[in-house]
Motif scaffolding. Structure first.
Motif, PDB file in Angstrom:
ATOM      1  N   ALA A  37      -9.287  -2.191  -3.312  1.00 38.97           N
ATOM      2  CA  ALA A  37      -8.029  -1.524  -2.987  1.00 38.97           C
ATOM      3  C   ALA A  37      -8.263  -0.405  -1.968  1.00 38.97           C
ATOM      4  O   ALA A  37      -7.478  -0.237  -1.028  1.00 38.97           O
ATOM      5  CB  ALA A  37      -7.391  -0.969  -4.260  1.00 38.97           C
ATOM      6  N   GLY A  38      -9.337   0.350  -2.115  1.00 41.52           N
ATOM      7  CA  GLY A  38      -9.639   1.424  -1.165  1.00 41.52           C
ATOM      8  C   GLY A  38      -9.947   0.896   0.226  1.00 41.52           C
ATOM      9  O   GLY A  38      -9.469   1.427   1.236  1.00 41.52           O
ATOM     10  N   VAL A  39     -10.750  -0.164   0.303  1.00 42.86           N
ATOM     11  CA  VAL A  39     -11.084  -0.750   1.607  1.00 42.86           C
ATOM     12  C   VAL A  39      -9.834  -1.322   2.255  1.00 42.86           C
ATOM     13  O   VAL A  39      -9.619  -1.180   3.464  1.00 42.86           O
ATOM     14  CB  VAL A  39     -12.190  -1.820   1.438  1.00 42.86           C
ATOM     15  N   THR A  40      -8.976  -1.944   1.469  1.00 46.49           N
ATOM     16  CA  THR A  40      -7.727  -2.501   1.999  1.00 46.49           C
ATOM     17  C   THR A  40      -6.833  -1.395   2.545  1.00 46.49           C
ATOM     18  O   THR A  40      -6.263  -1.520   3.630  1.00 46.49           O
ATOM     19  CB  THR A  40      -6.990  -3.291   0.906  1.00 46.49           C
ATOM     20  N   LEU A  41      -6.732  -0.296   1.805  1.00 45.85           N
ATOM     21  CA  LEU A  41      -5.915   0.828   2.261  1.00 45.85           C
ATOM     22  C   LEU A  41      -6.488   1.434   3.543  1.00 45.85           C
ATOM     23  O   LEU A  41      -5.745   1.730   4.483  1.00 45.85           O
ATOM     24  CB  LEU A  41      -5.843   1.883   1.157  1.00 45.85           C
TER      25      LEU A  41
END
Length: 194
Positions: A37-41
């Motif tokens: 989720a962090g990498v996607t954001l």
């Protein structure tokens, strides 16, 4: 009492039974899901930043092109000036035209014909800007012989000076004009009201 409640409950709910399973068991949190989720954001933020940069560049395209044209024009003018074109830089400092009549007297032509060069006095050099003065922006007033005028004024204040060296006479500073008189080697001050 417990049996009657169970029977009532069973009877009231059309043959549905309620089973108490207790509190849900705590599972370990998935750190992998948070990383994804962090990498996607982060990727979304970077893409939005790139899109905003592209938008601003496209909206400023005309201004950038205009600046490039001005830069190229200045480069060509500078190179043309160095190669003997019409633009050239002065090789020496020139005396301003407004002080030429005061800076040189009538004997300059005679000295030129005899081969001796005309020299400037200290007052004339300060007036021409060839020698620095103590107060920036001040230009002393010189007489025809190249000596300092007895009265010097700057920014609404006037004072008396020694005509030979331009040194201020102590106590002579006044707002407005002063009359500097030199009877028998002494300076006398007379205030003049404007």
């Amino acid at each position: 009492m417990a049996e009657s409640e169970t029977q009532t409950l069973i009877g009231a709910s059309n043959q549905q039974t309620a089973v108490d399973v207790g509190a849900p068991a705590e599972r370990p949190r998935s750190s992998r899901a948070y990383k994804v989720a962090g990498v996607t954001l982060l990727a979304c933020v970077l893409i939005v930043g790139q899109a905003a940069t592209a938008y601003f560049l496209l909206s400023q395209k005309g201004d950038i092109k205009s600046l490039e044209e001005q830069n190229n024009k200045m480069k060509t003018e500078l190179t043309r000036g160095r190669s003997g074109g019409r633009i050239s830089l002065p090789s020496q400092m020139h005396i301003p035209m407004k002080i030429l009549p005061e800076a040189f007297d009538d004997t300059a032509e005679e000295e030129a014909s005899t081969g001796t060069a005309a020299t400037l006095t200290l007052c004339q050099m300060e007036m021409a800007g060839l020698k620095p003065v103590q107060v920036p922006g001040f230009q002393p007033a010189c007489d025809k012989q190249g000596l300092y005028n007895p009265q010097q004024c700057y920014m609404g204040h006037c004072w008396c000076v020694n005509p030979e060296n331009g040194q201020q006479i102590p106590g002579s500073m006044s707002k407005g004009s002063v009359i500097c008189v030199k009877p028998a080697g002494m300076f006398a001050l007379t205030d003049v009201e404007d």
